[in-house]
Design a protein around this motif. Structure first.
Motif, mmCIF file in Angstrom:
data_model
loop_
_atom_site.group_PDB
_atom_site.id
_atom_site.type_symbol
_atom_site.label_atom_id
_atom_site.label_comp_id
_atom_site.label_asym_id
_atom_site.label_seq_id
_atom_site.Cartn_x
_atom_site.Cartn_y
_atom_site.Cartn_z
ATOM 1 N N ARG B 47 0.845 -1.189 0.000
ATOM 2 C CA ARG B 47 0.000 0.000 0.000
ATOM 3 C C ARG B 47 0.883 1.242 0.000
ATOM 4 O O ARG B 47 1.866 1.308 0.724
ATOM 5 C CB ARG B 47 -0.950 -0.012 1.215
ATOM 6 N N SER B 49 1.738 5.493 -0.007
ATOM 7 C CA SER B 49 1.337 6.840 0.380
ATOM 8 C C SER B 49 2.267 7.824 -0.355
ATOM 9 O O SER B 49 3.293 7.421 -0.911
ATOM 10 C CB SER B 49 1.410 7.031 1.891
ATOM 11 N N TRP B 50 1.871 9.078 -0.356
ATOM 12 C CA TRP B 50 2.638 10.064 -1.131
ATOM 13 C C TRP B 50 3.959 10.365 -0.452
ATOM 14 O O TRP B 50 4.005 10.549 0.756
ATOM 15 C CB TRP B 50 1.818 11.350 -1.279
ATOM 16 N N TYR B 51 5.002 10.395 -1.261
ATOM 17 C CA TYR B 51 6.304 10.740 -0.733
ATOM 18 C C TYR B 51 6.991 11.648 -1.732
ATOM 19 O O TYR B 51 6.408 12.032 -2.749
ATOM 20 C CB TYR B 51 7.105 9.446 -0.468
ATOM 21 N N TYR B 119 -1.648 8.572 -9.096
ATOM 22 C CA TYR B 119 -1.926 8.626 -7.656
ATOM 23 C C TYR B 119 -2.739 9.874 -7.315
ATOM 24 O O TYR B 119 -3.732 9.815 -6.585
ATOM 25 C CB TYR B 119 -0.604 8.620 -6.870
ATOM 26 N N ILE B 123 -6.145 8.573 -6.066
ATOM 27 C CA ILE B 123 -5.986 8.111 -4.684
ATOM 28 C C ILE B 123 -5.852 9.245 -3.666
ATOM 29 O O ILE B 123 -6.306 9.127 -2.547
ATOM 30 C CB ILE B 123 -4.772 7.151 -4.586
ATOM 31 N N HIS B 125 -7.212 12.139 -3.092
ATOM 32 C CA HIS B 125 -8.331 12.976 -2.630
ATOM 33 C C HIS B 125 -7.911 14.445 -2.546
ATOM 34 O O HIS B 125 -7.962 15.059 -1.476
ATOM 35 C CB HIS B 125 -8.856 12.518 -1.261
#
Lengths: 497, 170
Positions: B47, B49-51, B119, B123, B125
């Motif tokens: 999974r 997440s933004w990086y 993304y 993803i 939002h």
């Protein structure tokens, strides 16, 4: 609608009097919630710290109380600062419900068997996309080191099961709906789903959340250790709200207390959660449970739990006693498992033959720092010969590695502001020099320095199955002396003393 | 033995890429190839997440290091795995994405850009909505000024043709 959070009162050894609203009192009395009385908070830790028999039941109520105090503190501070923000009573009630129900999906022995659910899910993952030409048959898994650490798999985590229980188990769902709460919404707060409110997620899942605050205090209290006795009251009373990031932060004067809290957690991990003997029992239990799951003697598949979740006769007994019942009823195919099972039932611990502790610089592979590892550089021939000398086979030993947590990763070398919201929650927010920032951005902070390293522990555990029951009773001391083994280990691998 | 590491190795072999974590570009390629392989249907459970360099999974990095630490064992074990017909079909989509690079960027960089657009579109939002203009603005404001507006627009076009702008999965 007026909200009262003092419909009933419960006395708690950690927090004192805890007020409950009517809906909370009704939820606590449901069979689903009462199941938590059968789940010890720390799994098998009570085998080492005899006081650690506290349950997820008490912890859940404690978490609800803590979140309420955090909300009140944030509201009070906003009023004092004349900031146009308040968490209203309906929202407070929802968050209290999420905190109360956040652990209803825990598996037997808490995190011990959860790792097996991850393992089984990892085994099954993408199975229609790949073919295995020579799959390992479950019945051939006899080694103590068969379980590998596959990391958390969100889809089968206990939080995900909690969400399913809240939205599907009739007793919980009916009470929530009758009181006009949406079970799905409560479930989403529990899992902090993408798109949900940042502040709510932070109160439920962050470095400084209600869950972690409660378990630090509670575990410390019941284990009889002082590491977790930090000044939570001062931290909570110094929470303030940042309207720009929509997150709460710890005010500058409580930063040392916040750091003390993180260090308290670190020492709890080092000395209690990762205690050598406790971790040995954990390894035995997870190895046995994995084998039982492979042989269909116990449930190891998340979907199977979800499918059986509404059967009261099964689900309400799916607690710690399920593990012990399954273990008692199981007739293992292999002598190896028979022996291991007997050891666990008789509380005979695994032996630690040697241990390495290292501070690994952030971003470096831990394996380069350890002799004890399973990588290509490890001379397994030498190692096996050493084991043979002590009468041990490869299936009798396991290397268990733990990374102790400061939980303010990703570390200073990689650090930059404006990482993801999830990272921000884990980093911890503070207010210093008239601005909101991550805790590790505080120049004078001790935590900033410590995040350059990750503390690792690696231990070699041995299961000495050659000793008969009579011999075990006869020898008060273990047959294999750790000091001697460690000396030989150092000699074989040319390590200095 | 982490079976997922074996599966990643098989995916890389099938796409004629080298599975490594030695260089930054290797790690970038690992992140983005698996990102798109998962959206193509091979869900390995990582999974994101933004990086800083777009969608990122810590667990995947750890899996990469696990491979690098025990390369020969994993190379041996992964030979026991092969893609099923469904898996091979799914990877065709990823291969075509690699081949249809509309920019002059290296594969890893192009996949970084494509994954970042994907993304942010599906993803993240984003508060300002998911219009092309807002996503371009977001990309540039999130430190991706090393991509030109032309690179972003042409990548958007390719993703749109492949149906990845309309929906997250192929």
């Amino acid at each position: 609608m007026a909200y009262s959070f003092h419909y009933k009162t419960i006395n708690d050894p950690v927090h004192g009097a805890i007020g409950l609203s009517e809906v909370e009192a009704r939820l606590i009395a449901t069979p689903t919630f009462l199941r938590l009385m059968g789940l010890r908070q720390l799994g098998l830790t009570y085998m080492v710290f005899p006081g650690a028999t506290h349950t997820r039941f008490a912890h859940s109520i404690g978490s609800m109380h803590v979140i309420s105090r955090m909300i009140d503190a944030i509201n009070n501070r906003c009023q004092t600062d004349a900031l146009d923000f308040q968490i209203d009573d309906p929202t407070k009630q929802k968050l209290r419900l999420a905190a109360l129900l956040h652990d209803v999906g825990h598996y037997p022995l808490s995190h011990t068997t959860e790792s097996v659910f991850y393992q089984v899910a990892n085994d099954k993952k993408a199975s229609d996309q790949f073919e295995e030409t020579d799959p390992v048959q479950p019945s051939h898994q006899t080694a103590l080191n068969e379980m590998v650490s596959v990391g958390k798999i969100e889809e089968v985590s206990h939080e995900e099961l909690s969400k399913k229980i809240v939205s599907k188990r009739k007793d919980i769902k009916d009470i929530l709906e009758t009181a006009e709460y949406d079970p799905d919404e409560i479930g989403k707060i529990i899992t902090s789903e993408e798109g949900s409110n940042k502040l709510h997620s932070q109160l439920i899942h962050s470095t400084l959340d209600a869950d972690r605050i409660d378990f630090l205090l509670r575990d410390s209290h019941f284990c009889g250790v002082s590491y977790g006795r930090v000044d939570i009251n001062f931290i909570i009373s110094n929470l303030r709200y940042d309207k720009i990031s929509s997150m709460f932060a710890v005010d500058d004067k409580a930063i040392p207390a916040f750091e003390h809290y993180l260090l308290g957690r670190y020492f709890m991990y080092n000395n209690v959660y990762y205690h050598k003997t406790g971790q040995g029992f954990d390894l035995m239990a997870s190895t046995l449970y994995y084998q039982m799951a492979c042989e269909k003697q116990a449930v190891g598949d998340f979907n199977e739990v979800v499918n059986k979740m509404e059967e009261d006769a099964w689900f309400l007994r799916f607690d710690d006693s399920y593990f012990w019942r399954s273990l008692h009823d199981w007739n293992p195919e292999h002598e190896y498992h028979k022996d291991l099972r007997e050891h666990l039932l008789e509380r005979i611990p695994l032996r630690v033959l040697c241990e390495e502790r290292k501070l690994v610089p952030h971003g470096e592979s831990a394996n380069n720092h350890f002799v004890l590892n399973q990588d290509d550089q490890f001379d397994s021939r030498k190692f096996n010969k050493l084991l043979e000398g002590y009468g041990l086979g490869q299936d009798s030993v396991a290397i268990k590695s733990e990374r102790t947590k400061l939980e303010v990763s990703p570390g200073r070398t990689d650090y930059q502001e404006s990482v993801s919201d999830e990272d921000k929650r884990e980093l911890g927010r503070v207010y210093e020099d008239f601005e909101f920032k991550d805790l590790i951005a505080v120049e004078h902070g001790i935590i900033r320095k410590l995040t350059d390293f990750t503390p690792h522990i690696r231990r070699l555990y041995a299961f000495d199955r050659k000793l008969t029951k009579i011999e075990r009773q006869k020898f008060k001391r273990p047959r294999i002396n750790r000091q001697m083994f460690e000396k030989d280990f150092r000699k074989v691998f040319n390590l200095s003393d | 033995m982490d079976k997922n590491v074996c599966r990643i190795k098989v995916i890389f072999e099938h796409l004629d890429k080298e599975f490594s974590v030695k260089e930054f570009s290797d790690r970038l390629l690992l992140q983005k190839l698996i990102y798109f392989s998962q959206f193509a249907g091979i869900d390995l459970g990582y999974r994101y997440s933004w990086y800083r360099f777009g969608p990122y999974s810590t667990d995947l990095t750890e899996a990469g290091y696990r491979y690098s630490d025990s390369k020969s064992s994993y190379d041996r074990e992964s030979s026991k795995f092969k893609l099923s017909a469904v898996g091979r079909d799914n990877l065709k989509k990823v291969r075509s994405l690699i081949e249809d690079n509309p920019t002059d960027l290296e594969t890893a960089d192009w996949l970084e850009l494509a994954a970042s657009i994907h993304y942010l579109k599906h993803i993240a939002h984003l508060p300002g909505g998911v219009s092309q203009d807002n996503i371009v603005e977001q990309l540039l404001s999130r430190g991706k000024e090393y991509f030109t507006k032309e690179d972003i627009d042409s990548s958007w076009g390719i993703l749109e043709r492949k149906g990845l702008i309309e929906r997250p999965n192929w």
